[in-house]
Design an enzyme around this catalytic site. Structure first.
Site, mmCIF file in Angstrom:
data_model
loop_
_atom_site.group_PDB
_atom_site.id
_atom_site.type_symbol
_atom_site.label_atom_id
_atom_site.label_comp_id
_atom_site.label_asym_id
_atom_site.label_seq_id
_atom_site.Cartn_x
_atom_site.Cartn_y
_atom_site.Cartn_z
ATOM 1 C CB SER A 299 -0.900 0.018 1.238
ATOM 2 O OG SER A 299 -1.546 1.275 1.374
ATOM 3 C CE1 TYR B 129 -3.039 -2.692 5.826
ATOM 4 C CE2 TYR B 129 -2.984 -0.347 5.303
ATOM 5 C CZ TYR B 129 -3.066 -1.670 4.893
ATOM 6 O OH TYR B 129 -3.175 -1.965 3.559
#
Length: 244
Positions: free
Chosen positions: A146, A168
């Site tokens: 990501s 995350y």
């Protein structure tokens, strides 16, 4: 050994993972649908087959050494090799109502849980599948990362990388670093290893905000099907290379 190209996609029962499996299947790959939930996995396999994809289910919990080993044995029996491994399975961990994770109040058990899936799971599955990848003519490994894992973008106040997600986001930076180490270690082989950012995709992971899963699958599919002179040890989105 199968004459067809074989791919394994983890977390392939829904969302981006499903669309990666569908896209590779449309390109003629025989696709292993890796997922831990038996019902969802088999539903995805049936849906892919109905769309003309040669798909088979692979029970796989990326947090389990035994499960990864058994998945490798299944792929061995089914095909005898693996041409593409797409490590897509990932979790965000618990988020607040505004989609944040406060670094000053992190539950360390939460951090461990996210690292276990997003990083250690990738290492576990990749190492289990490496003997099968080595048997393929042009093997590819794609780690679905990501842009929140980009330290360059995260530290630039002029770049919008979304809310602070202190559990995350660092796992994606960690995953990127692991990707580079694999690429370096395998540099003298025919295995290309890269990281892919699918962008903000409308799935249950994002509260169904963003672009379509099919659009998010495009870069992982491209990296899984790179030519032999393609890049390795890099981080891409649809627009090109993302800075580390």
């Amino acid at each position: 050994m199968s004459e067809h190209k074989i791919a394994l996609v983890t977390g392939a029962n829904k969302g981006i993972g499903y669309e990666i499996a569908a896209g590779l299947g449309a390109l003629g790959y025989r696709v292993g649908v890796g997922a831990r939930d038996d019902v969802r996995r088999e539903t995805a396999v049936e849906k892919l087959r109905a769309a003309g994809v040669d798909a088979f289910g692979v029970p796989l919990d990326v947090t389990s050494d035994q499960s990864a080993a058994q998945a490798a044995e299944l792929v061995q029996r089914q095909a005898g090799k693996l041409d593409a491994l797409v490590n897509n399975a990932g979790i965000s961990g618990e988020l607040s109502q505004d989609w944040t994770q406060d670094p000053t109040a992190l539950d360390l058990d939460l951090v461990r849980t996210v690292v276990e899936t997003n990083v250690l799971g990738v290492i576990r599955v990749t190492n289990a599948m490496l003997p099968l990848l080595r048997r393929a003519a042009s093997p590819r490994v794609v780690n679905v990362s990501s842009s929140v894992g980009s330290l360059t973008w995260q530290s630039d106040p002029n770049v919008d990388v979304g809310p602070v997600m202190a559990a995350y986001a660092p796992t994606k930076s960690f995953l990127n670093a692991v990707t580079v180490q694999y690429a370096r270690w395998l540099a003298d082989t025919n295995i290309l290893v890269n990281a892919a950012c699918p962008g903000l995709v409308a799935t249950d992971f994002t509260g169904f905000t963003g672009r379509t899963p099919q659009e998010g699958a495009a870069t992982p599919i491209r990296l899984a099907t790179l030519p032999d002179d393609g890049p390795t040890g890099s981080f891409f989105n649809d627009d090109g290379v993302i800075p580390w």
